[in-house]
Design a protein around this motif. Structure first.
Motif, mmCIF file in Angstrom:
data_model
loop_
_atom_site.group_PDB
_atom_site.id
_atom_site.type_symbol
_atom_site.label_atom_id
_atom_site.label_comp_id
_atom_site.label_asym_id
_atom_site.label_seq_id
_atom_site.Cartn_x
_atom_site.Cartn_y
_atom_site.Cartn_z
ATOM 1 N N SER A 65 0.829 -1.214 0.000
ATOM 2 C CA SER A 65 0.000 0.000 0.000
ATOM 3 C C SER A 65 0.855 1.252 0.000
ATOM 4 O O SER A 65 0.527 2.247 -0.662
ATOM 5 C CB SER A 65 -0.931 0.000 1.221
ATOM 6 O OG SER A 65 -1.858 -1.058 1.155
ATOM 7 N N ILE A 140 -2.878 7.400 5.895
ATOM 8 C CA ILE A 140 -4.300 7.701 6.016
ATOM 9 C C ILE A 140 -4.584 9.198 5.964
ATOM 10 O O ILE A 140 -5.683 9.633 6.301
ATOM 11 C CB ILE A 140 -4.874 7.103 7.314
ATOM 12 C CG1 ILE A 140 -4.177 7.661 8.548
ATOM 13 C CG2 ILE A 140 -4.776 5.581 7.287
ATOM 14 C CD1 ILE A 140 -4.775 7.173 9.870
ATOM 15 N N GLU A 258 -4.676 4.429 0.933
ATOM 16 C CA GLU A 258 -6.019 3.854 0.894
ATOM 17 C C GLU A 258 -6.566 3.641 -0.511
ATOM 18 O O GLU A 258 -7.680 3.133 -0.655
ATOM 19 C CB GLU A 258 -6.983 4.761 1.672
ATOM 20 C CG GLU A 258 -6.646 4.905 3.142
ATOM 21 C CD GLU A 258 -7.569 5.859 3.879
ATOM 22 O OE1 GLU A 258 -7.521 5.879 5.116
ATOM 23 O OE2 GLU A 258 -8.345 6.574 3.211
ATOM 24 N N ILE A 264 -4.058 -3.526 -0.834
ATOM 25 C CA ILE A 264 -4.599 -3.805 0.489
ATOM 26 C C ILE A 264 -4.926 -5.283 0.630
ATOM 27 O O ILE A 264 -4.669 -5.902 1.679
ATOM 28 C CB ILE A 264 -5.851 -2.938 0.746
ATOM 29 C CG1 ILE A 264 -5.449 -1.452 0.794
ATOM 30 C CG2 ILE A 264 -6.544 -3.346 2.048
ATOM 31 C CD1 ILE A 264 -6.630 -0.507 0.714
ATOM 32 N N GLY A 317 -11.638 4.841 2.345
ATOM 33 C CA GLY A 317 -10.745 4.092 3.226
ATOM 34 C C GLY A 317 -11.347 2.845 3.828
ATOM 35 O O GLY A 317 -10.812 2.324 4.816
ATOM 36 N N PHE A 320 -8.877 -0.346 3.535
ATOM 37 C CA PHE A 320 -7.667 -0.128 4.333
ATOM 38 C C PHE A 320 -7.990 -0.161 5.828
ATOM 39 O O PHE A 320 -7.288 -0.809 6.613
ATOM 40 C CB PHE A 320 -7.033 1.211 3.961
ATOM 41 C CG PHE A 320 -5.681 1.426 4.569
ATOM 42 C CD1 PHE A 320 -4.536 1.001 3.917
ATOM 43 C CD2 PHE A 320 -5.542 2.068 5.794
ATOM 44 C CE1 PHE A 320 -3.274 1.190 4.469
ATOM 45 C CE2 PHE A 320 -4.296 2.271 6.356
ATOM 46 C CZ PHE A 320 -3.156 1.822 5.691
#
Length: 398
Positions: A65, A140, A258, A264, A317, A320
């Motif tokens: 990621s 994030i 994300e 992910i 998100g 994630f």
């Protein structure tokens, strides 16, 4: 390297010249090697796993990621200035690397600095918990989040969401998500909108250019939130249509780590294979989100209500957060039945917040933090139900 630590151990131990930095020395040693001391008496279970290995496995799972997020930062930038076709892989990745690396450094320097200081002050060992937290924080947040904001939010979250509760293993809330929550509520203009998810300026002098006509930095969720009553045809930053494949691979605007569901999923498979994360939380989270989305599809009239379960899984998100933060062993449910319940309601609440709060199209952060509060209560009822069931079984046997 082992000889180096053995040589200077006495210097950093009690009575040595540098004993004031014993926690720092011990932390560096246990980061490089197996801890020097082990339990010698009493009842203990010894195996090959400890917190350091757990954190190392999570970081390995996060690397896809991170790497794709770096590439996508450069991809979105050069697409926005109309130079994508003229750039090779390394120039695109290099731009993203220079944009993301300072955030990673700031998060680790501030967070680890506080943890080292607290450990030394309390004369305790340095825990490895922030190894993952410091890796999560840059992934994030939007790429244009100022470094000083990340530093302030990281410091506040480490102190008030972790250390005051007793440190690693005692925190009620996920520390990385608290960092993002502080940023979101304290500096909302830097965390939402069309201007924060794509870097339009240069990175250390690399990638300067002029935005193309018709540029828009809105994320897919941002486009849906402002669409009104009809689900819009989603587009990228230059107005070209977006497909589900684009979203799955990660070629969309969004927070750094994300964007790519594929990356992910690679991390999720690794965590499940190594036994680090709970597949029950992940699966029940997908089920909860899907059922809630289908319910809104049946009764809803706004664009957000018309989002399919697949759109909720691919945009924002959700993936994630479900894989890397909802499964946090400290803040999630710990009983096996509780994991099903906890994950299910994380998915339900994420879609609920996304759909019914147009001003906040991304609901995963609040969903996980809300369920962090209820995780101990869920475990309590699960354990109590097991006790009552066994009591009834014993009563029947007698």
């Amino acid at each position: 390297m082992k000889g180096f630590f053995d040589k200077y151990r006495a210097t950093f131990s009690e009575g040595g010249k540098l004993h004031a930095f014993h926690s720092l020395f011990e932390g560096m040693e246990t980061f490089m090697f197996v801890p020097h001391d082990t339990a010698r008496r009493g009842t203990h279970i010894h195996d090959a796993i400890d917190s350091k290995r757990v954190m190392s496995m999570v970081i390995l799972a996060l690397i896809p990621s991170l790497l794709f997020g770096m590439y996508n930062v450069g991809y979105q930038h050069y697409l926005a200035i109309g130079e994508l076709a003229a750039r090779d892989f390394w120039s695109i990745f290099g731009f993203g690397f220079l944009a993301v690396l300072p955030k990673l450094i700031v998060a680790y320097v501030v967070g680890l600095g506080i943890e080292f200081t607290v450990a030394q002050w309390k004369k305790e060992e340095i825990q490895e918990g922030f190894l993952v937290t410091g890796f999560l924080i840059p992934l994030i947040v939007p790429v244009d989040t100022p470094l000083w904001m990340i530093a302030v939010a990281t410091a506040m979250s480490v102190v008030f969401a972790k250390e005051v509760f007793g440190g690693t293993g005692y925190n009620v809330f996920n520390v990385a998500l608290i960092t993002r929550a502080i940023l979101f509520f304290a500096y909302p203009t830097k965390m939402t909108g069309d201007s924060v998810f794509v870097r339009t300026g240069d990175s250390f002098g690399l990638g300067a250019g002029t935005l193309v006509d018709g540029y828009s930095g809105a994320t897919p969720l941002g486009q849906i939130a402002t669409a009104g009553d009809t689900l819009p045809a989603l587009h990228n930053v230059v107005g070209e249509p977006l497909s589900y494949l684009d979203a799955f691979l990660g070629f969309i605007p969004g927070s750094i780590g994300e964007v790519s569901t594929l990356a992910i999923l690679i991390g999720a498979v690794f965590l499940i294979w190594t036994g680090i994360a709970s597949w029950k939380i992940m699966l029940s989270g997908v089920v909860g989100a899907s059922l809630m989305a289908l319910l809104f599809n049946a009764v809803g009239s706004t664009a957000a209500m018309q989002m399919t379960p697949l759109m909720h899984l691919l945009y924002g998100g959700f993936a994630f957060g479900l894989v890397f933060m909802a499964t946090d062993p400290v803040t999630s449910a710990r009983t096996e039945t509780g994991k099903w319940i906890y994950g299910f309601f994380v998915g339900v609440m994420c879609v609920f917040i996304r759909v019914l709060n147009p001003g906040y199209p991304e609901g995963m952060m609040l969903a996980i933090l809300l369920m962090n509060v209820f995780a101990p209560l869920i475990d309590y009822f699960v354990v109590n139900a097991n006790i009552q069931r066994r009591a009834r079984r014993l009563k029947k046997a007698n």
